[in-house]
Design an enzyme around this catalytic site. Sequence first.
Site, PDB file in Angstrom:
ATOM      1  N   HIS A   1       0.854  -1.190   0.000  1.00 23.28           N
ATOM      2  CA  HIS A   1       0.000   0.000   0.000  1.00 23.28           C
ATOM      3  C   HIS A   1       0.889   1.239   0.000  1.00 23.28           C
ATOM      4  O   HIS A   1       2.105   1.146   0.193  1.00 23.28           O
ATOM      5  CB  HIS A   1      -0.986  -0.007   1.167  1.00 23.28           C
ATOM      6  CG  HIS A   1      -0.369   0.084   2.532  1.00 23.28           C
ATOM      7  ND1 HIS A   1       0.462  -0.887   3.055  1.00 23.28           N
ATOM      8  CD2 HIS A   1      -0.458   1.037   3.499  1.00 23.28           C
ATOM      9  CE1 HIS A   1       0.839  -0.538   4.277  1.00 23.28           C
ATOM     10  NE2 HIS A   1       0.322   0.636   4.575  1.00 23.28           N
TER      11      HIS A   1
ATOM     12  N   ASP B   1       6.038   4.422   4.927  1.00 21.19           N
ATOM     13  CA  ASP B   1       6.887   3.461   5.649  1.00 21.19           C
ATOM     14  C   ASP B   1       6.979   2.119   4.903  1.00 21.19           C
ATOM     15  O   ASP B   1       7.791   1.265   5.269  1.00 21.19           O
ATOM     16  CB  ASP B   1       6.423   3.274   7.106  1.00 21.19           C
ATOM     17  CG  ASP B   1       5.008   2.758   7.235  1.00 21.19           C
ATOM     18  OD1 ASP B   1       4.131   3.199   6.467  1.00 21.19           O
ATOM     19  OD2 ASP B   1       4.766   1.914   8.120  1.00 21.19           O
ATOM     20  N   HIS B   2       6.169   1.946   3.859  1.00 21.45           N
ATOM     21  CA  HIS B   2       6.242   0.734   3.024  1.00 21.45           C
ATOM     22  C   HIS B   2       6.744   1.040   1.614  1.00 21.45           C
ATOM     23  O   HIS B   2       7.436   0.234   1.009  1.00 21.45           O
ATOM     24  CB  HIS B   2       4.853   0.078   2.919  1.00 21.45           C
ATOM     25  CG  HIS B   2       4.331  -0.342   4.241  1.00 21.45           C
ATOM     26  ND1 HIS B   2       4.355  -1.641   4.671  1.00 21.45           N
ATOM     27  CD2 HIS B   2       3.828   0.395   5.270  1.00 21.45           C
ATOM     28  CE1 HIS B   2       3.884  -1.691   5.911  1.00 21.45           C
ATOM     29  NE2 HIS B   2       3.566  -0.478   6.302  1.00 21.45           N
TER      30      HIS B   2
ATOM     31  N   HIS C   1       1.457   3.893   1.878  1.00 23.76           N
ATOM     32  CA  HIS C   1       2.046   4.610   3.014  1.00 23.76           C
ATOM     33  C   HIS C   1       3.581   4.596   2.913  1.00 23.76           C
ATOM     34  O   HIS C   1       4.195   3.588   2.573  1.00 23.76           O
ATOM     35  CB  HIS C   1       1.597   3.989   4.336  1.00 23.76           C
ATOM     36  CG  HIS C   1       0.167   4.340   4.684  1.00 23.76           C
ATOM     37  ND1 HIS C   1      -0.547   3.670   5.648  1.00 23.76           N
ATOM     38  CD2 HIS C   1      -0.668   5.284   4.189  1.00 23.76           C
ATOM     39  CE1 HIS C   1      -1.771   4.194   5.737  1.00 23.76           C
ATOM     40  NE2 HIS C   1      -1.863   5.173   4.858  1.00 23.76           N
TER      41      HIS C   1
HETATM   42 ZN   LIG Z   1       3.019   0.470   7.951  1.00 24.46          ZN
END
Ligand SMILES: [Zn+2]
Length: 293
Positions: free
Chosen positions: A92, A96-97, A94
């Site tokens: 996804h 942090d990914h 976001h």
């Molecule tokens: Zn995350």
Amino acid sequence: MDVPVDPRTTWSLPAIGTLPTTAELEPLVTRVLAPNPSGMTLDGTNTYVVGAPGSGQAVLVDPGPDDPAHLAAVESALAARDARCVAVLVTHHHGDHAEAALPWAGRFDAHVAAATTAVAGPGGRILAAGDRLDLAGTTVGVVATPGHTADHLAFRLESGAVLVGDHVLGRGTSVVTHPEGDVVAYLDSLRRVHDLGPSALYCGHGPELTEDPGAVLDFYLAHRAYREHQLLTALGQAPMTVDELVADVYAEVPRQLWPAAAQSTRATLAKLRVEGRVEGDIEPGAGEPVRLA
Ligand SMILES: [Zn+2]
């Protein structure tokens, strides 16, 4: 309604902060932990290196933050597998990914595969539910798991393990935000992953769940139902604003998590409002309290 019990409380999971940077989870998968721990990311973001041993290739799932130390650890994991990265899959959007997806794909001369062009980039591959990706000597199944975000995907491996991103976390429960998240879709997605009968859940944050993945998914469903029950019970006493509801329902949760709790509460109230069970204003700054319909 009884408080649902998290089955993981009796498992011997590693304590937060003790996950090794690199761990081989099964012949197909190495996990590399990014150095970005926080209240929301737990131990940090898990990047998964996936590929058949001997294929000379691997895919990265959720490269995580574009951090030099993390990149070095991922490159070491690739070297240990004697593999080059041929694709970067993202659960996804976001940061942090997804942050490192495009820069690292450029570095490895690989492509990004994700649900949207925003993440995959102009030369990327757009994934849809049911796609089967033949990559790195193995097949990866694409499973739609909207809820945490609308674009969320999970990836099912030939071993039966499912890489679940932020759909399920290795510790605690996942946050469904509002208005980005969708509780109705989230519950459907939990059931969809449950129906796959996963042999393990490899989470975006926290330790891998191998002992009884189905029990964790059952707990997640029960936890959502319990939160709903709590909100309806509180509103049965008196109409309340979202902030008042959070203070009531999340009284035992540390205050720094209340903003996330408020998001989650709004998302649950949005579901209850669609179902015609509550009415009132659930947006931030709203004056009109929420009440039972
Ligand atoms: Zn995350």
